[in-house]
Scaffold this motif. Sequence first.
Motif, PDB file in Angstrom:
ATOM      1  N   TYR A 163     -10.927  -0.588   7.121  1.00 41.63           N
ATOM      2  CA  TYR A 163     -10.645  -1.044   5.628  1.00 41.63           C
ATOM      3  C   TYR A 163     -10.042  -2.456   5.508  1.00 41.63           C
ATOM      4  N   ASN A 164     -10.433  -3.558   4.761  1.00 35.52           N
ATOM      5  CA  ASN A 164      -9.597  -4.803   4.838  1.00 35.52           C
ATOM      6  C   ASN A 164      -8.685  -4.333   3.459  1.00 35.52           C
ATOM      7  N   LEU A 165      -7.525  -4.473   3.706  1.00 35.99           N
ATOM      8  CA  LEU A 165      -6.557  -3.989   2.320  1.00 35.99           C
ATOM      9  C   LEU A 165      -6.218  -5.046   1.522  1.00 35.99           C
ATOM     10  N   ARG A 166      -6.364  -6.308   2.348  1.00 29.86           N
ATOM     11  CA  ARG A 166      -6.140  -7.657   1.604  1.00 29.86           C
ATOM     12  C   ARG A 166      -7.277  -7.649   0.496  1.00 29.86           C
ATOM     13  N   ASN A 167      -8.510  -7.359   0.866  1.00 24.07           N
ATOM     14  CA  ASN A 167      -9.780  -7.281   0.047  1.00 24.07           C
ATOM     15  C   ASN A 167     -10.326  -5.988   0.129  1.00 24.07           C
ATOM     16  N   PRO A 168      -9.840  -5.005  -0.567  1.00 26.06           N
ATOM     17  CA  PRO A 168     -10.188  -3.526  -0.198  1.00 26.06           C
ATOM     18  C   PRO A 168     -11.505  -3.448  -0.957  1.00 26.06           C
ATOM     19  N   LEU A 169     -12.155  -2.369  -0.727  1.00 27.61           N
ATOM     20  CA  LEU A 169     -13.497  -2.093  -1.061  1.00 27.61           C
ATOM     21  C   LEU A 169     -13.030  -1.450  -2.667  1.00 27.61           C
ATOM     22  N   LYS A 221       7.255  -1.762  -6.371  1.00 22.31           N
ATOM     23  CA  LYS A 221       6.894  -3.442  -6.309  1.00 22.31           C
ATOM     24  C   LYS A 221       5.301  -3.059  -5.713  1.00 22.31           C
ATOM     25  N   PRO A 222       4.491  -4.267  -5.705  1.00 22.50           N
ATOM     26  CA  PRO A 222       3.453  -4.356  -5.172  1.00 22.50           C
ATOM     27  C   PRO A 222       3.067  -3.889  -3.757  1.00 22.50           C
ATOM     28  N   GLU A 223       4.390  -4.159  -3.038  1.00 19.32           N
ATOM     29  CA  GLU A 223       4.238  -3.620  -1.542  1.00 19.32           C
ATOM     30  C   GLU A 223       4.154  -2.241  -1.530  1.00 19.32           C
ATOM     31  N   GLU A 224       5.092  -1.594  -2.267  1.00 23.79           N
ATOM     32  CA  GLU A 224       4.962  -0.065  -2.188  1.00 23.79           C
ATOM     33  C   GLU A 224       3.526   0.548  -2.475  1.00 23.79           C
ATOM     34  N   GLU A 225       2.956  -0.177  -3.608  1.00 26.07           N
ATOM     35  CA  GLU A 225       1.623   0.111  -3.836  1.00 26.07           C
ATOM     36  C   GLU A 225       0.531   0.083  -2.775  1.00 26.07           C
ATOM     37  N   ASP A 226       0.847  -1.300  -1.842  1.00 23.90           N
ATOM     38  CA  ASP A 226       0.106  -1.388  -0.828  1.00 23.90           C
ATOM     39  C   ASP A 226       0.114  -0.406   0.160  1.00 23.90           C
ATOM     40  N   ARG A 227       1.393   0.096   0.572  1.00 24.60           N
ATOM     41  CA  ARG A 227       1.880   1.075   1.417  1.00 24.60           C
ATOM     42  C   ARG A 227       0.742   2.409   0.913  1.00 24.60           C
ATOM     43  N   ALA A 228       0.999   2.977  -0.360  1.00 21.77           N
ATOM     44  CA  ALA A 228       0.450   3.723  -0.716  1.00 21.77           C
ATOM     45  C   ALA A 228      -1.237   3.731  -0.611  1.00 21.77           C
ATOM     46  N   ARG A 229      -1.686   2.590  -0.848  1.00 17.99           N
ATOM     47  CA  ARG A 229      -3.077   2.347  -0.582  1.00 17.99           C
ATOM     48  C   ARG A 229      -3.462   2.385   0.943  1.00 17.99           C
ATOM     49  N   GLU A 230      -2.696   2.092   1.746  1.00 14.76           N
ATOM     50  CA  GLU A 230      -2.646   2.176   3.281  1.00 14.76           C
ATOM     51  C   GLU A 230      -2.890   3.751   3.407  1.00 14.76           C
ATOM     52  N   GLU A 231      -1.796   4.618   2.908  1.00 15.07           N
ATOM     53  CA  GLU A 231      -1.967   5.952   3.299  1.00 15.07           C
ATOM     54  C   GLU A 231      -3.091   6.736   2.625  1.00 15.07           C
ATOM     55  N   ALA A 267      -5.827   5.697   5.100  1.00 17.00           N
ATOM     56  CA  ALA A 267      -5.765   6.465   6.418  1.00 17.00           C
ATOM     57  C   ALA A 267      -5.899   7.980   6.302  1.00 17.00           C
ATOM     58  N   THR A 268      -5.815   8.793   5.114  1.00 17.32           N
ATOM     59  CA  THR A 268      -6.051   9.988   4.984  1.00 17.32           C
ATOM     60  C   THR A 268      -7.312  10.261   4.334  1.00 17.32           C
ATOM     61  N   PHE A 269      -8.273   9.222   4.168  1.00 15.87           N
ATOM     62  CA  PHE A 269      -9.568   9.410   3.593  1.00 15.87           C
ATOM     63  C   PHE A 269     -10.419  10.430   4.385  1.00 15.87           C
ATOM     64  N   GLU A 270     -10.703  10.341   5.720  1.00 21.85           N
ATOM     65  CA  GLU A 270     -11.518  11.203   6.489  1.00 21.85           C
ATOM     66  C   GLU A 270     -10.912  12.682   6.313  1.00 21.85           C
ATOM     67  N   GLN A 271      -9.603  12.726   6.533  1.00 17.99           N
ATOM     68  CA  GLN A 271      -9.213  14.222   6.548  1.00 17.99           C
ATOM     69  C   GLN A 271      -9.510  14.730   4.933  1.00 17.99           C
ATOM     70  N   LYS A 309      -2.643   5.787  -7.049  1.00 15.87           N
ATOM     71  CA  LYS A 309      -1.445   5.754  -8.060  1.00 15.87           C
ATOM     72  C   LYS A 309      -0.452   6.942  -7.725  1.00 15.87           C
ATOM     73  N   GLN A 310      -1.015   8.038  -7.749  1.00 19.90           N
ATOM     74  CA  GLN A 310      -0.283   9.334  -7.510  1.00 19.90           C
ATOM     75  C   GLN A 310       0.360   9.345  -6.158  1.00 19.90           C
ATOM     76  N   LEU A 311      -0.038   8.840  -5.243  1.00 20.74           N
ATOM     77  CA  LEU A 311       0.543   8.583  -4.170  1.00 20.74           C
ATOM     78  C   LEU A 311       1.870   7.632  -4.062  1.00 20.74           C
ATOM     79  N   TYR A 312       1.463   6.581  -4.775  1.00 19.85           N
ATOM     80  CA  TYR A 312       2.351   5.506  -5.121  1.00 19.85           C
ATOM     81  C   TYR A 312       3.770   6.073  -6.038  1.00 19.85           C
ATOM     82  N   TYR A 313       3.542   6.695  -7.053  1.00 21.91           N
ATOM     83  CA  TYR A 313       4.454   7.295  -7.885  1.00 21.91           C
ATOM     84  C   TYR A 313       5.294   8.202  -7.124  1.00 21.91           C
TER      85      TYR A 313
END
Length: 134
Positions: free
Chosen positions: A20-26, A86-96, A99-103, A37-41
């Motif tokens: 997944y391209n996180l800079r230009n995500p699906l 911050k947006p960086e933390e939201e990006d980390r939540a999106r990455e997480e 990463a756990t999508f298949e699981q 958002k739940q992960l982010y919060y």
Amino acid sequence: MATTTTTSTDSASQTPQTRYNLRNPLPLTATQEAEVKQLYYKRVRGLCAPEIKAFADCAVNRTVTATWVCRDQRLAMNSCMIAHAKPEEEDRAREEWFATFEQRRREKEEELAKVEKRRREVIDMMRNEKTAGR
């Protein structure tokens, strides 16, 4: 006479890796965005847990007075939340989330399989009762 040789690669031996391209995500659905958002919060609350606990301890058995009695704790909690939200933390939540999508998909499929198995058991029980009652 010219001969051409072609080499065929075994496509079955190549496992497709979903990247997944996180800079230009699906584009995500509203439900998926809510999960991100739940992960982010959750991550931000985890980073500010001591400040949140201090405010909660101060606010116990208080209603309206918590606003000014616990002002220092509230300001510390809000400052921490703002510092980490911050947006960086939201990006980390999106990455997480990615990463756990298949699981999560596997867990949903297993749950559906359990429900389907139980549904078939109930149908079989009903059929057996119906035939026994004749």
